[in-house]
Design an enzyme around this catalytic site. Structure first.
Site, short mmCIF file in Angstrom:
data_model
loop_
_atom_site.label_atom_id
_atom_site.label_comp_id
_atom_site.label_asym_id
_atom_site.label_seq_id
_atom_site.Cartn_x
_atom_site.Cartn_y
_atom_site.Cartn_z
N TYR A 30 11.93 -8.21 -29.11
CA TYR A 30 11.29 -8.96 -28.03
C TYR A 30 10.68 -8.05 -26.96
CZ TYR A 30 13.46 -12.97 -30.15
OH TYR A 30 13.82 -13.94 -31.04
N ASP A 53 19.12 -15.17 -30.83
CA ASP A 53 18.19 -16.28 -30.67
C ASP A 53 18.44 -17.31 -31.78
OD1 ASP A 53 16.05 -17.80 -29.88
OD2 ASP A 53 14.50 -16.35 -30.42
#
Ligand code: NAI
Length: 492
Positions: A141, A245
């Site tokens: 990310y 996630d």
């Protein structure tokens, strides 16, 4: 209570705690107002400072989706309750959520997953009660992506030792603050030995500091499997960003889905509390939204600022409301009995002061470690350059490419060791049937290890650049006697 927590804890004193409220987009304003109403009725001593972020801000041309006044408000108050934010198509590439997380280095994403009364799922009755702690700023990310060739894309997976240590220590501190006992670190260290392995190694190094916690490591894919077949075994689970996630959404699905899933994003200087769901534009402005997820996030916020009494009161009123099943919003109500956001909010308020059949945990203040300021840097005692991986675009077959690169390397101090394609050695040729694409990693070794290989590297790269398109180069380094690079499949 430590200094960090008491900074927010003005509740028992004469002043209120200032909190930045971002109503956000879609159903955001409706659920934020509902939560503010419930907190006020519960006697939570909060002074809201309203700030803007999201779609309208993007449309005014602010590419981050959050104006300076909002950033200033968060920096001042350190606590945020946030509605969902949209990134309208055609305005800016980065989401305002990610901006806020990165800007304030909110490195810990905490997602409690607990079976709720009245929310029927195929897992009801199993006693699911866990917390997923997801690293929130590193890993894939970081958003560092490059096209390597016209048809090959690459994303950088960056995991650091201090980044791993602080999320692991946060997970351990949370385990203790919530009176929990087991901490599972879930990684893919068996495949990604350096990146995912970093998280595992740091976990093994620091867990002796927490004798009251039972540590375990689980391979992330098995963790996903175990979460479905035996979710009640988990207490606290910590994972790197991408894995966290995925498993946190999986876990939320076990207890009723995103509509009832709260979260917090914790950093050293700020904490942001938000529902996991989005702005649900289809139902926005219709008094249909369910504020439960944001309310549970607000309960986490109250505990974070040290107002355990208000947190308990709100949580119990919510649990009583769900238990009784009266005046629930349409998404969770028994068929045909759904009411609007306002009526549901009124029902929760009416239940303040009542106690549900669901006992609360004995929460304590979360004590966060202080991290040193400045650049984290640990210089190795010994650093040797062993060689170079050069990533080259080529339509040539491996033997032809190898001949060209061997010629280029002549007289540079480097020799070509191997060529691989998507991780598999293709020169010298091995048996098997590799599928070739136009991106080759070409490994050159120095004739002898060097503490300064710079002139040789410059020579080699000039010679390669004269004949080939190269897109990036990685040094093969050895730190304190340990190789800092992996081998290709088939390489010896
Ligand atoms: P969504 O979560 O908004 O909606 C998914 C489904 O769940 C829809 O059917 C919606 O009506 C329902 N739903 C969600 N929250 C609900 C609630 N509180 N009460 C009742 N029903 C609810 O996800 P979607 O449609 O993928 O995203 C919509 C927008 O929200 C997008 O612009 C997205 O980028 C943004 N978003 C923002 C997030 C954030 O700010 N943290 C997180 C996820 C999405």
């Amino acid at each position: 209570m430590d200094a960090k927590t008491s900074r927010y804890n003005a509740v028992n004193g004469t002043t209120k705690t200032k909190v930045t409220a971002i109503p956000g987009d879609g159903i955001g304003p409706e659920v934020v107002r509902a939560v503010q109403r419930i907190l006020a009725a519960a006697g939570a001593q909060i002074d809201w400072e309203e700030a803007e972020a999201g779609a309208e801000v993007f449309k005014r041309g602010i590419a981050s989706g959050a104006p300076q006044e909002t950033l200033d408000s968060i920096a001042r108050n350190g606590i945020v309750l946030k509605g969902p934010l949209e990134t309208p198509v055609g305005y800016g590439e980065k989401s305002a959520n990610v901006t806020l997380r990165k800007f304030f280095e909110l490195y810990g994403n905490i997602r409690p997953v607990r079976e709720l009364p009245g929310i029927r799922t195929p897992f009801s009755g199993r006693g699911i009660d866990m917390v997923i702690v997801r690293e929130n700023v590193e890993d894939l990310y970081t958003g560092i992506e490059h096209m390597q060739t016209a048809g090959a894309a690459q994303c950088l997976k960056l995991i650091t030792e201090p980044g791993s240590e602080r999320i692991l220590r946060l997970a351990a501190a949370l385990t203790l603050a919530e009176g929990r006992h087991k901490l599972t670190c879930a990684t893919k260290a068996n495949i990604m030995k350096f990146t995912e392995g970093m998280m595992k190694r740091v976990f093994e190094r620091i867990m002796p500091d927490y004798p009251a916690i039972e540590p375990s490591h689980m391979i992330i894919d098995n963790c996903a499997h175990q979460m479905v077949i035996a979710p009640e075994q988990f207490d606290v689970v910590v994972a790197t960003n991408m894995n966290g996630d995925i498993i946190s959404d999986l876990a939320a699905g076990l207890v009723g889905g995103l509509g009832v899933a709260p979260s917090s994003n914790i950093g050293d200087h700020a904490a942001m509390f938000e529902a996991v769901h989005g702005s649900a534009p289809q139902i926005a402005g219709k008094d249909l939204a369910n504020p439960t997820a944001l309310l549970l996030s607000a309960v986490m916020m109250l505990r974070h600022i040290g107002d355990f009494a208000a947190a308990e009161k709100v949580e119990q009123a919510l649990l009583v409301t769900l238990e009784e099943g009266k005046n629930l919003t349409g998404d969770i109500a028994p068929k045909g009995t759904g009411v609007g956001t306002t009526a549901y909010t009124d029902q929760v308020i009416a239940n303040l002061g009542r106690t549900s059949g669901y006992a609360s945990r004995d929460y304590k203040a979360l004590t966060l470690a202080e991290w040193p300021k400045g650049v984290w840097h640990r210089a190795p005692t010994e650093r040797l350059v062993m060689g170079l991986d050069v990533f080259i675009e080529s339509g040539a077959l491996p033997a032809e490419l190898a001949a060209s690169l061997q010629a280029a390397a002549e007289g540079t101090g480097f020799g070509l060791k191997m060529i691989e394609n998507r991780g598999v050695q293709v020169w010298p040729a091995l048996s098997g049937q590799p599928f070739l694409v136009d991106l080759f990693r070409c490994r050159f070794l120095l004739d002898g290890p060097a503490d300064s290989a710079e002139p040789a590297i410059a020579k080699l790269m000039a010679a390669i650049g004269a004949k080939h398109h190269w897109m990036h180069v990685e040094k093969l380094q050895r730190f304190d006697g340990k190789d800092g690079y992996t081998k290709a499949q088939g390489e010896n």
